[in-house]
Design a protein around this motif. Sequence first.
Motif, PDB file in Angstrom:
ATOM      1  N   LEU A  29     -86.036  -6.437 -44.316  1.00  0.00           N
ATOM      2  CA  LEU A  29     -86.453  -6.556 -42.926  1.00  0.00           C
ATOM      3  C   LEU A  29     -86.899  -5.238 -42.306  1.00  0.00           C
ATOM      4  CD1 LEU A  29     -83.720  -9.010 -41.575  1.00  0.00           C
ATOM      5  CD2 LEU A  29     -86.123  -9.516 -42.004  1.00  0.00           C
ATOM      6  N   LEU A  30     -86.229  -4.119 -42.669  1.00  0.00           N
ATOM      7  CA  LEU A  30     -86.541  -2.846 -42.026  1.00  0.00           C
ATOM      8  C   LEU A  30     -88.000  -2.423 -42.208  1.00  0.00           C
ATOM      9  CD1 LEU A  30     -83.446  -0.472 -42.270  1.00  0.00           C
ATOM     10  CD2 LEU A  30     -84.501  -1.489 -40.264  1.00  0.00           C
ATOM     11  N   PRO A  31     -88.562  -2.470 -43.439  1.00  0.00           N
ATOM     12  CA  PRO A  31     -89.985  -2.110 -43.557  1.00  0.00           C
ATOM     13  C   PRO A  31     -90.885  -2.996 -42.709  1.00  0.00           C
ATOM     14  CG  PRO A  31     -88.951  -2.149 -45.715  1.00  0.00           C
ATOM     15  CD  PRO A  31     -87.972  -2.731 -44.765  1.00  0.00           C
ATOM     16  N   PHE A  32     -90.538  -4.289 -42.611  1.00  0.00           N
ATOM     17  CA  PHE A  32     -91.364  -5.180 -41.800  1.00  0.00           C
ATOM     18  C   PHE A  32     -91.221  -4.868 -40.312  1.00  0.00           C
ATOM     19  CE2 PHE A  32     -92.063  -9.295 -39.602  1.00  0.00           C
ATOM     20  CZ  PHE A  32     -93.401  -9.455 -39.930  1.00  0.00           C
ATOM     21  N   VAL A  33     -89.994  -4.530 -39.877  1.00  0.00           N
ATOM     22  CA  VAL A  33     -89.783  -4.157 -38.472  1.00  0.00           C
ATOM     23  C   VAL A  33     -90.554  -2.882 -38.142  1.00  0.00           C
ATOM     24  CG1 VAL A  33     -88.055  -3.364 -36.823  1.00  0.00           C
ATOM     25  CG2 VAL A  33     -87.552  -5.319 -38.285  1.00  0.00           C
ATOM     26  N   ILE A  34     -90.505  -1.897 -39.056  1.00  0.00           N
ATOM     27  CA  ILE A  34     -91.270  -0.664 -38.845  1.00  0.00           C
ATOM     28  C   ILE A  34     -92.765  -0.967 -38.785  1.00  0.00           C
ATOM     29  CG2 ILE A  34     -91.864   1.581 -39.844  1.00  0.00           C
ATOM     30  CD1 ILE A  34     -89.054   1.651 -41.040  1.00  0.00           C
ATOM     31  N   TYR A 153     -97.885  -4.337 -44.948  1.00  0.00           N
ATOM     32  CA  TYR A 153     -97.499  -5.229 -43.857  1.00  0.00           C
ATOM     33  C   TYR A 153     -98.408  -5.042 -42.642  1.00  0.00           C
ATOM     34  CZ  TYR A 153     -93.085  -6.494 -46.184  1.00  0.00           C
ATOM     35  OH  TYR A 153     -92.147  -6.982 -47.046  1.00  0.00           O
ATOM     36  N   VAL A 154     -98.663  -3.793 -42.290  1.00  0.00           N
ATOM     37  CA  VAL A 154     -99.518  -3.509 -41.130  1.00  0.00           C
ATOM     38  C   VAL A 154    -100.922  -4.055 -41.366  1.00  0.00           C
ATOM     39  CG1 VAL A 154    -100.601  -1.679 -39.779  1.00  0.00           C
ATOM     40  CG2 VAL A 154     -98.206  -1.486 -40.415  1.00  0.00           C
ATOM     41  N   LEU A 155    -101.426  -3.895 -42.581  1.00  0.00           N
ATOM     42  CA  LEU A 155    -102.773  -4.365 -42.904  1.00  0.00           C
ATOM     43  C   LEU A 155    -102.890  -5.870 -42.706  1.00  0.00           C
ATOM     44  CD1 LEU A 155    -105.594  -3.788 -44.045  1.00  0.00           C
ATOM     45  CD2 LEU A 155    -104.651  -4.097 -46.341  1.00  0.00           C
ATOM     46  N   PHE A 156    -101.910  -6.631 -43.196  1.00  0.00           N
ATOM     47  CA  PHE A 156    -101.959  -8.082 -43.051  1.00  0.00           C
ATOM     48  C   PHE A 156    -101.757  -8.508 -41.595  1.00  0.00           C
ATOM     49  CE2 PHE A 156    -101.458  -8.123 -47.643  1.00  0.00           C
ATOM     50  CZ  PHE A 156    -102.224  -9.227 -48.009  1.00  0.00           C
ATOM     51  N   LEU A 157    -100.925  -7.769 -40.850  1.00  0.00           N
ATOM     52  CA  LEU A 157    -100.770  -8.076 -39.433  1.00  0.00           C
ATOM     53  C   LEU A 157    -102.080  -7.870 -38.679  1.00  0.00           C
ATOM     54  CD1 LEU A 157     -97.290  -6.438 -38.707  1.00  0.00           C
ATOM     55  CD2 LEU A 157     -97.821  -8.872 -38.553  1.00  0.00           C
TER      56      LEU A 157
END
Length: 354
Positions: A29-34, A153-157
């Motif tokens: 979860l932490l990498p996704f939250v970041i 994660y940021v790229l897909f968001l």
Amino acid sequence: MRSPLVTITCSVFLVCLIGWLLVIGRALLLPFVIALIVWYMINALSHVFERVGAGGWRLPGYIAFPLALMTIFAVSTLVLDIVAANLAQLAQDAPTYQRRLEELFAQAAQIFDLEDTLELKDLMPESVVPRMVTAGAGLVTTLAGSASLVFIYVLFLLLEQSTFDRKFERLFRTPDQARSAFAIRAAINRSIMHYFTIKTAVSVATGVLTSLLLILIGLPYATLFGFIAFLLNYIPTIGSLIGVIFPSLLALVYYDSLPPFIAIAAGLGVIQFAIGNLIEPKLMGANLNLSGLVIMLSLAFWGAIWGVVGMVLCVPLTVMIVIVCARFESTRPVAVLLSETGDVVPETPVKTPL
């Protein structure tokens, strides 16, 4: 009709289950939250750039968005490089500072005429200072290593954010439910944007003033301590205290006299007090409406679950809980208890869950 005792029991069980899932899923979860934080910062900075212009002309979105993306990436890379270099140098110099601290203990024993000289190993394990610094360097290395996952994660968001509103609207059965959900999301976004805008501004001011003061006095690693002060300023109450202690302790062992130590401790204390108790409350206002006790409990709770990241996010997460709970009659008492004044959301609360 369900018994209130059954409802309370189920609620407590659900909270415990969510807390357990947050703990065991921390690595995932932490990498996704970041990544969510970075994504939010990119969009917020893009909106700021879109307001830049002269007269009736404004910076187009197709220019503002890539500019915000490059700015976030460049600043993050620069900060990580500076912090990593300073931590590596501090790890090399740590044994010298440790020996100096032991000399100070010996001098204190002579001044107070103690039979047994107090040694550093009596207070903490041997070589703990180098290990602490090495652990800090390891943390930065770990963050840099997980940057690739955060980047994905940021790229897909970013690629899918154009469909978020349409998906969110179709989660609800009626237009009224959808409008209520969008209103809640807008209230959360306003509060979090207000909080992070003010908090980031005062944190940058704190970090810059800390670095300038340390450079002026001549203490090494001024940039590192400025970054630490910037980061710790996001942690309520205890962050500012820790931001003063670290450079003050280094000044105590770095200089041979007390005046520089006193100047650094007093100067940093004045900076933290002026910004944290005078400037920031004026800028923040009553927008958050959180009880001080609730903030401290939230700090302990999220810190125990997610460490430093949880401490940084404790206030925004609690604000979200208050805003959502205030919109429903069944959970409105929770929002009242968490708030500072008891006045929550003037709009009529929703009678049934979404």
